[in-house]
Design a protein around this motif. Structure first.
Motif, PDB file in Angstrom:
ATOM      1  N   LEU A 136       0.834  -1.210   0.000  1.00  0.00           N
ATOM      2  CA  LEU A 136       0.000   0.000   0.000  1.00  0.00           C
ATOM      3  C   LEU A 136       0.865   1.255   0.000  1.00  0.00           C
ATOM      4  O   LEU A 136       0.490   2.268  -0.581  1.00  0.00           O
ATOM      5  N   ARG A 137       2.047   1.192   0.652  1.00  0.00           N
ATOM      6  CA  ARG A 137       2.946   2.351   0.662  1.00  0.00           C
ATOM      7  C   ARG A 137       3.686   2.495  -0.668  1.00  0.00           C
ATOM      8  O   ARG A 137       3.889   3.590  -1.153  1.00  0.00           O
ATOM      9  N   SER A 138       4.071   1.358  -1.269  1.00  0.00           N
ATOM     10  CA  SER A 138       4.853   1.440  -2.509  1.00  0.00           C
ATOM     11  C   SER A 138       3.976   1.680  -3.732  1.00  0.00           C
ATOM     12  O   SER A 138       4.455   2.126  -4.761  1.00  0.00           O
ATOM     13  N   GLY A 139       2.704   1.368  -3.620  1.00  0.00           N
ATOM     14  CA  GLY A 139       1.782   1.674  -4.711  1.00  0.00           C
ATOM     15  C   GLY A 139       1.101   0.454  -5.296  1.00  0.00           C
ATOM     16  O   GLY A 139       1.758  -0.527  -5.631  1.00  0.00           O
ATOM     17  N   VAL A 140      -0.202   0.527  -5.401  1.00  0.00           N
ATOM     18  CA  VAL A 140      -1.007  -0.547  -5.978  1.00  0.00           C
ATOM     19  C   VAL A 140      -1.324  -0.172  -7.416  1.00  0.00           C
ATOM     20  O   VAL A 140      -1.707   0.965  -7.701  1.00  0.00           O
ATOM     21  N   VAL A 141      -1.149  -1.130  -8.301  1.00  0.00           N
ATOM     22  CA  VAL A 141      -1.527  -0.963  -9.697  1.00  0.00           C
ATOM     23  C   VAL A 141      -2.609  -1.994  -9.968  1.00  0.00           C
ATOM     24  O   VAL A 141      -2.397  -3.188  -9.788  1.00  0.00           O
ATOM     25  N   LEU A 142      -3.768  -1.519 -10.376  1.00  0.00           N
ATOM     26  CA  LEU A 142      -4.937  -2.368 -10.557  1.00  0.00           C
ATOM     27  C   LEU A 142      -5.302  -2.431 -12.027  1.00  0.00           C
ATOM     28  O   LEU A 142      -5.262  -1.427 -12.727  1.00  0.00           O
ATOM     29  N   GLN A 143      -5.643  -3.624 -12.471  1.00  0.00           N
ATOM     30  CA  GLN A 143      -6.179  -3.747 -13.826  1.00  0.00           C
ATOM     31  C   GLN A 143      -7.605  -4.257 -13.710  1.00  0.00           C
ATOM     32  O   GLN A 143      -7.848  -5.321 -13.151  1.00  0.00           O
TER      33      GLN A 143
END
Length: 176
Positions: A70-77
């Motif tokens: 969650l801190r490093s970043g979520v990428v959602l498709q």
């Protein structure tokens, strides 16, 4: 009731069988494995509010199963279904700073769940009879739990060749 001539042949009645129940599942996974399997309760439909509730559950599952993500970043498709593109959903995604991989309309061939996950699941379930919805859901959960990380890794990395096919075909559907 139908109107007919007195000498008309008798109307045949067909046996009515109860149709199969459909269960809708939303699946979130990455190259390491399953993150969330969310089953839509019977009688409900997916709208923006319901999808945002699912994203809340996903956020908690990510916190639990992928510490630090969650801190490093979520990428959602996700595809371009109305609940995914609704204003409320976009606001939710912006609030938590989740990035979205663009998804061309009508392109299931670019969704790893479509081309990598659901085919094997359908083959696994094919021909099986279930007493009720709970038994089916249990079987689906059990099938997912037996998949190893290599299966999910292959699905994630197979996305690149699918995108390359799409580009080579100038955006055409690749499963021709």
């Amino acid at each position: 009731m139908t109107w007919k001539h007195p000498y008309s042949p008798v109307t045949k009645k067909f046996k009515v069988q109860q149709s199969t129940t459909k269960v809708m599942a939303t699946v979130f996974w990455d190259s390491r494995g399953m993150i969330l399997l969310d089953i839509l309760p019977k009688g409900e439909s997916v709208n923006a509010d319901r999808y945002c509730e699912t994203l809340d559950r996903l956020r908690h599952a990510v916190r639990r199963k992928r510490p630090g993500l969650l801190r490093s970043g979520v990428v959602l498709q996700h595809d371009n279904a109305t609940p995914h593109t609704a204003k409320r959903t976009k606001e939710w995604l912006e609030r938590y700073r989740w990035d979205i991989i663009p998804h061309p309309a009508h392109s299931p061939d670019l969704a790893p769940s479509h081309f990598h996950l659901f085919g094997p699941l359908k083959r696994h379930l094919g021909g099986k009879k279930f007493e009720d919805e709970d038994e089916l859901i249990g079987e689906v959960r059990d099938w997912f739990s037996k998949l190893d990380a290599n299966f999910f890794s292959q699905g994630t990395y197979s996305l690149l060749p699918q995108w390359q096919k799409c580009i080579a075909l100038h955006g055409d559907y690749t499963e021709k």
